[in-house]
Design a protein around this motif. Structure first.
Motif, PDB file in Angstrom:
ATOM      1  N   TYR A   1       1.373   3.552   5.860  1.00  3.33           N
ATOM      2  CA  TYR A   1       1.820   2.339   5.544  1.00  3.33           C
ATOM      3  C   TYR A   1       3.269   2.325   5.474  1.00  3.33           C
TER       4      TYR A   1
ATOM      5  N   LYS B   1      -6.827   3.546   5.005  1.00  2.00           N
ATOM      6  CA  LYS B   1      -7.076   2.352   5.365  1.00  2.00           C
ATOM      7  C   LYS B   1      -8.342   1.680   4.581  1.00  2.00           C
TER       8      LYS B   1
ATOM      9  N   ALA C   1      -2.815  -4.004   3.755  1.00  2.00           N
ATOM     10  CA  ALA C   1      -4.033  -2.989   3.862  1.00  2.00           C
ATOM     11  C   ALA C   1      -4.495  -2.761   5.327  1.00  2.00           C
TER      12      ALA C   1
ATOM     13  N   CYS D   1       0.626  -1.316   0.162  1.00  2.00           N
ATOM     14  CA  CYS D   1       0.064  -0.053  -0.141  1.00  2.00           C
ATOM     15  C   CYS D   1       0.747   1.142  -0.103  1.00  2.00           C
TER      16      CYS D   1
ATOM     17  N   THR E   1      -8.603  -1.702  -2.436  1.00  2.00           N
ATOM     18  CA  THR E   1      -7.927  -2.064  -3.508  1.00  2.00           C
ATOM     19  C   THR E   1      -7.052  -3.439  -3.384  1.00  2.00           C
TER      20      THR E   1
ATOM     21  N   CYS F   1      -4.408  -3.950  -1.434  1.00  2.00           N
ATOM     22  CA  CYS F   1      -2.839  -4.058  -1.461  1.00  2.00           C
ATOM     23  C   CYS F   1      -2.138  -4.909  -0.383  1.00  2.00           C
TER      24      CYS F   1
ATOM     25  N   LYS G   1      -9.623   3.022   1.712  1.00  2.00           N
ATOM     26  CA  LYS G   1      -8.990   2.762   0.206  1.00  2.00           C
ATOM     27  C   LYS G   1      -8.245   1.511   0.157  1.00  2.00           C
ATOM     28  N   ALA G   2      -7.190   1.545   0.967  1.00  9.05           N
ATOM     29  CA  ALA G   2      -6.341   0.240   0.868  1.00  9.05           C
ATOM     30  C   ALA G   2      -6.907  -1.173   1.060  1.00  9.05           C
TER      31      ALA G   2
ATOM     32  N   LEU H   1      -2.027   6.266   1.607  1.00  7.82           N
ATOM     33  CA  LEU H   1      -3.376   5.823   1.248  1.00  7.82           C
ATOM     34  C   LEU H   1      -4.336   5.410   2.580  1.00  7.82           C
TER      35      LEU H   1
END
Length: 420
Positions: free
Chosen positions: A197, A177, A188, A171, A183, A185, A179-180, A175
């Protein structure tokens, strides 16, 4: 629904653990004992062919990442001590230098070491987290004492695109959390205390310091039977000519302070009043901002620190020294007490580093260091020490800095002290 979430979390944790354990197992050659002669990692050394790889013929393979990794594992296993025949016998003092990639500052440190009194009785251990022909050439050019190089085997250089380096699937630092998680990543679920991150280059120094501490006291053959202090330095330090003489006085003085844990031969004070304090020491609680330079650690204190491995490895601060201050008085119930020099025998020459990449000026740093030594010359080599103060030793809480929230870092860090 709850069962599916628990199962998903469990699988994610098992996946992370598998990655880290696989990484550690791939480097198991670092801790192979004399009895484990059947173990062999392709491209590395075992007891059967250890003698066939002499220090005279061992060469680093710089042309590929695999070659560099194999060279690191081989060097850590072989542990060639340079100049051993020229300077036989046990070392009177061990200096451990953490090295990254500032060759001009490293040259300044070596220059100061060469001018130190009785340097021929030292063992210098250089612990590298960046490998280059230039850095190796500089260190192997030392002829005035015994030298050993060890190499941090989990560096971002050796793993540039996978953990413990920066995996492209990680991540981004800033970014959120939410959104992570959307996505997907890799890390996350594990930002730090401030929602950021991990950045691999930020975490490396704390990893390297803990690995080095363990490797020096547990794995370095030349340290077996050594009962003195190991003095920890960094590549942008510069020692004064009476460094060893002052260390001997401190070690003797410590006998009158039975509850002193650490030595601090350096500090970050201005040396304008060096003449008046050159023979003075004080006892106080260990603080990151004051006593993290020229720090002397005994084997007994090493064991005390290793008893707090879990806490060191999970505390959310990317700085090894702030983490150590946190341990002092928490995991280590009695805060660490230090016998500290008021007149520093270690200068900090670095005007650039982890956070400051610009304005590196080693020529200016050398000029400043030589001016300080010249002014201090008449006050060097005191005959005895005077206790100026005995301050209260207490735990000093601080605001943690974050940068160390990823459980992959926690798991890897904890495994440095374990035999695999």
């Amino acid at each position: 629904m709850r069962f599916r979430l628990l199962r998903r979390n469990l699988l994610a944790l098992l996946g992370v653990a598998f990655v880290v354990v696989t990484l550690l197992l791939s480097t198991r050659v670092l801790v192979v004992s004399e009895q484990e002669s059947d173990f062999q990692l392709p491209g590395t050394v075992t007891d059967r062919n250890r003698d066939s790889l002499s220090c005279d013929t061992f060469r680093f393979k710089y042309d590929s990442l695999d070659g560099l990794r194999q060279s690191v594992y081989g060097a850590n296993y072989k542990q060639c001590v340079f100049n051993a025949e020229k300077f036989p016998g046990e070392p009177q003092l061990v200096l451990v230098v953490q090295v990254h990639n500032r060759p001009e500052y490293l040259k300044l440190l070596i220059r100061s070491l060469e001018r130190a009194a009785e340097v021929h009785s030292f063992l210098l251990i250089f612990s590298h987290d960046y490998i280059s022909e230039e850095m190796n050439r500089i260190v192997r050019g030392i002829t005035f004492c015994k030298v050993l190089q060890i190499y941090f085997p989990f560096s971002t250089q050796l793993y540039p695109h996978e953990f413990p380096g920066q995996d492209p699937r990680d991540c981004p630092r800033d970014l959120s959390k939410d959104k992570a998680l959307k996505t997907g990543c890799l890390n996350a679920k594990h930002p730090d205390s401030y929602g950021h991150y991990r950045e691999a280059f930020i975490t490396q120094t704390k990893h390297h310091w803990w690995w080095k501490l363990h490797f020096v006291w547990e794995r370095v053959h030349a340290m077996q039977g050594y009962s003195g202090f190991a003095i920890f330095l960094e590549e942008d330090n510069y020692i004064l000519p009476d460094f060893f003489s002052f260390h001997k006085l401190m070690a003797e003085f410590k006998k009158t302070c039975s509850d002193c844990d650490l030595l601090a031969l350096g500090n970050h004070n201005d040396l304008s009043d060096f003449t008046s304090v050159s023979n003075q020491v004080l006892t106080t609680g260990w603080l990151s901002t004051k006593h993290n330079i020229g720090m002397g650690i005994s084997r007994e204190v090493y064991y005390k620190l290793m008893g707090c491995s879990d806490e060191y490895c999970t505390y959310d601060d990317y700085n090894w020294d702030w983490t150590l201050q946190h341990l002092s008085g928490t995991c280590i119930s009695k805060p660490l007490k230090v016998l500290a020099a008021l007149g520093s025998r270690v200068l900090h020459t670095g005007d650039c580093g982890l956070h400051q990449k610009e304005s590196c000026n080693p020529e200016r740093a050398l000029k400043r260091a030589e001016e300080i030594v010249l002014k201090a010359k008449s006050s060097l080599f005191p005959q005895s020490l005077v206790l100026s103060a005995a301050e209260t030793v207490e735990h000093k809480a601080h605001m943690k800095n974050g940068g160390w929230g990823d459980i992959r870092d926690h798991i890897l860090c904890k495994n440095y002290a374990k035999r695999l």
